[in-house]
Write a protein that holds these residues in place. Structure first.
Motif, short mmCIF file in Angstrom:
data_model
loop_
_atom_site.label_atom_id
_atom_site.label_comp_id
_atom_site.label_asym_id
_atom_site.label_seq_id
_atom_site.Cartn_x
_atom_site.Cartn_y
_atom_site.Cartn_z
N VAL A 193 0.85 -1.18 0.00
CA VAL A 193 0.00 0.00 0.00
C VAL A 193 0.89 1.23 0.00
O VAL A 193 1.84 1.31 0.79
CB VAL A 193 -0.92 0.05 1.24
N TYR A 194 0.57 2.17 -0.87
CA TYR A 194 1.25 3.46 -0.86
C TYR A 194 0.20 4.54 -0.61
O TYR A 194 -0.86 4.55 -1.23
CB TYR A 194 1.95 3.73 -2.20
N SER A 195 0.51 5.43 0.30
CA SER A 195 -0.36 6.57 0.57
C SER A 195 0.49 7.83 0.47
O SER A 195 1.50 7.94 1.17
CB SER A 195 -0.98 6.45 1.96
N LEU A 196 0.08 8.74 -0.40
CA LEU A 196 0.85 9.96 -0.64
C LEU A 196 2.31 9.63 -0.92
O LEU A 196 3.23 10.24 -0.39
CB LEU A 196 0.72 10.91 0.55
N GLU A 197 2.50 8.61 -1.77
CA GLU A 197 3.81 8.20 -2.27
C GLU A 197 4.70 7.54 -1.24
O GLU A 197 5.85 7.19 -1.54
CB GLU A 197 4.55 9.38 -2.92
N GLU A 198 4.19 7.32 -0.04
CA GLU A 198 4.98 6.61 0.96
C GLU A 198 4.39 5.22 1.19
O GLU A 198 3.18 5.06 1.30
CB GLU A 198 4.99 7.37 2.29
N ARG A 199 5.28 4.22 1.29
CA ARG A 199 4.80 2.87 1.52
C ARG A 199 4.32 2.75 2.95
O ARG A 199 5.06 3.02 3.90
CB ARG A 199 5.91 1.85 1.27
N VAL A 200 3.07 2.35 3.10
CA VAL A 200 2.51 2.24 4.45
C VAL A 200 2.19 0.80 4.81
O VAL A 200 1.77 0.50 5.92
CB VAL A 200 1.25 3.11 4.61
N GLU A 201 2.36 -0.11 3.87
CA GLU A 201 2.02 -1.50 4.14
C GLU A 201 2.90 -2.39 3.28
O GLU A 201 3.05 -2.16 2.08
CB GLU A 201 0.56 -1.77 3.80
N ASN A 202 3.47 -3.40 3.90
CA ASN A 202 4.21 -4.43 3.17
C ASN A 202 3.85 -5.74 3.84
O ASN A 202 4.32 -6.04 4.94
CB ASN A 202 5.71 -4.17 3.25
N ASN A 203 3.00 -6.51 3.19
CA ASN A 203 2.46 -7.70 3.83
C ASN A 203 3.39 -8.90 3.68
O ASN A 203 3.03 -9.90 3.06
CB ASN A 203 1.07 -8.02 3.25
N SER A 204 4.57 -8.79 4.24
CA SER A 204 5.52 -9.91 4.25
C SER A 204 5.74 -10.47 2.86
O SER A 204 5.74 -11.68 2.65
CB SER A 204 5.01 -11.03 5.18
N VAL A 205 5.90 -9.56 1.92
CA VAL A 205 6.11 -9.98 0.53
C VAL A 205 7.59 -10.26 0.32
O VAL A 205 8.45 -9.49 0.78
CB VAL A 205 5.64 -8.86 -0.42
N PRO A 206 7.93 -11.36 -0.38
CA PRO A 206 9.35 -11.66 -0.63
C PRO A 206 10.05 -10.52 -1.34
O PRO A 206 9.45 -9.79 -2.14
CB PRO A 206 9.28 -12.91 -1.52
N SER A 207 11.34 -10.40 -1.08
CA SER A 207 12.11 -9.28 -1.64
C SER A 207 12.27 -9.35 -3.15
O SER A 207 12.72 -8.37 -3.76
CB SER A 207 13.49 -9.22 -0.97
N ARG A 208 11.90 -10.45 -3.76
CA ARG A 208 11.98 -10.52 -5.22
C ARG A 208 10.89 -9.64 -5.87
O ARG A 208 10.90 -9.43 -7.07
CB ARG A 208 11.87 -11.96 -5.71
N PHE A 209 9.97 -9.14 -5.04
CA PHE A 209 9.00 -8.14 -5.49
C PHE A 209 9.39 -6.80 -4.87
O PHE A 209 9.48 -6.69 -3.65
CB PHE A 209 7.59 -8.49 -5.02
N SER A 210 9.60 -5.79 -5.70
CA SER A 210 10.05 -4.50 -5.20
C SER A 210 9.17 -3.40 -5.76
O SER A 210 9.18 -3.15 -6.97
CB SER A 210 11.51 -4.28 -5.61
N PRO A 211 8.37 -2.73 -4.91
CA PRO A 211 7.49 -1.68 -5.42
C PRO A 211 8.21 -0.34 -5.50
O PRO A 211 9.21 -0.09 -4.84
CB PRO A 211 6.39 -1.63 -4.36
N GLU A 212 7.65 0.52 -6.35
CA GLU A 212 8.17 1.88 -6.48
C GLU A 212 6.99 2.80 -6.78
O GLU A 212 6.19 2.50 -7.66
CB GLU A 212 9.20 1.97 -7.60
N CYS A 213 6.92 3.92 -6.08
CA CYS A 213 5.85 4.88 -6.31
C CYS A 213 6.48 6.27 -6.49
O CYS A 213 6.66 7.00 -5.51
CB CYS A 213 4.87 4.86 -5.14
N PRO A 214 6.82 6.64 -7.71
CA PRO A 214 7.52 7.90 -7.94
C PRO A 214 6.63 9.13 -7.73
O PRO A 214 7.15 10.21 -7.43
CB PRO A 214 7.98 7.80 -9.41
N ASN A 215 5.31 8.97 -7.90
CA ASN A 215 4.36 10.05 -7.65
C ASN A 215 3.00 9.43 -7.41
O ASN A 215 2.82 8.22 -7.54
CB ASN A 215 4.33 11.05 -8.82
#
Lengths: 112, 112
Positions: A48-70
């Motif tokens: 979950v990203y809120s206002l471009e900041e990650r607020v939730e990471n549900n124990s997802v393996p590191s092979r998945f990497s999110p990015e929210c530039p805006n």
């Protein structure tokens, strides 16, 4: 077609590949989400990203990497995935993280 | 116990009849409840949201909420073949950090 778009719609990749999924929302929302939907399993919230900041990471393996530039764009970078990661990956957005969510069309990912 | 439970179906309904879908949830503090429709190979589409006990009607759809029994249902009146889809119940509550938790979905088949 909703105000949330995703590309690509279909992706086949090998376990050693690196690829990225893209999500764009044209609704002026401030929260964006990545979900995974596997066969015969409920939708699983990944990030979950809120206002471009990650607020939730549900124990997802590191092979998945999110990015929210805006606030309009969200990416999911994939590397060294496993066949069990094959699924429909859905992006969603909402006005805030407490509001109703609207889904994009999804990316059907197959890992060989 | 699953956080949000639905009968997976399929629920077979004759055209013109009422389809009744049920959903139970475990977080007694939940405040927001949603029904999404998902056609095969497509993304979830919001049908209804309900926040207060009682009934809420929108066209052929009626959502019913009973917080004391931790139960939310969806009625589809005058069912049409185009209503054939999987219906996802989603609940927002404090136990999940006020994030949406989805049930596994109920598959509905409307037969002409």
């Amino acid at each position: 077609e909703t105000g949330v778009t995703q590309t690509p719609r279909h992706l086949v990749m090998g376990m050693t590949n690196k690829k990225s999924l893209k999500c764009e929302q044209h609704l002026g929302h401030n929260a964006m989400y990545w979900y995974k939907q596997s066969a015969k399993k409920p939708l699983e919230l990944m990030f979950v990203y809120s206002l471009e900041e990650r607020v939730e990471n549900n124990s997802v393996p590191s092979r998945f990497s999110p990015e929210c530039p805006n606030s309009s764009h969200l990416f999911l970078h994939l590397h060294t995935l496993q066949p069990e990661d094959s699924a429909l990956y859905l992006c969603a957005s909402s006005p805030s993280s407490a509001d109703t969510q609207y889904f994009g069309p999804g990316t059907r990912l197959t890992v060989l | 116990q699953k956080e949000v439970e639905q009968n997976s179906g399929p629920l077979s309904v004759p055209e013109g009849a009422i389809a009744s879908l049920n959903c139970t949830y475990s977080d007694r503090g939940s405040q927001s409840f949603f029904w999404y429709r998902q056609y095969s190979g497509k993304s979830p589409e919001l049908i209804m949201s309900i926040y207060s006990n009682g009934d809420k009607e929108d066209g052929r759809f009626t959502a019913q909420l009973n917080k004391a029994s931790q139960y939310v249902s969806l009625l589809i009146r005058d069912s049409q073949p185009s209503d054939s889809a999987t219906y996802l119940c989603a609940v927002r509550g404090p136990a999940a950090g006020n994030k949406l938790t989805f049930g596994g979905g109920t598959r509905v088949l409307v037969k002409p």
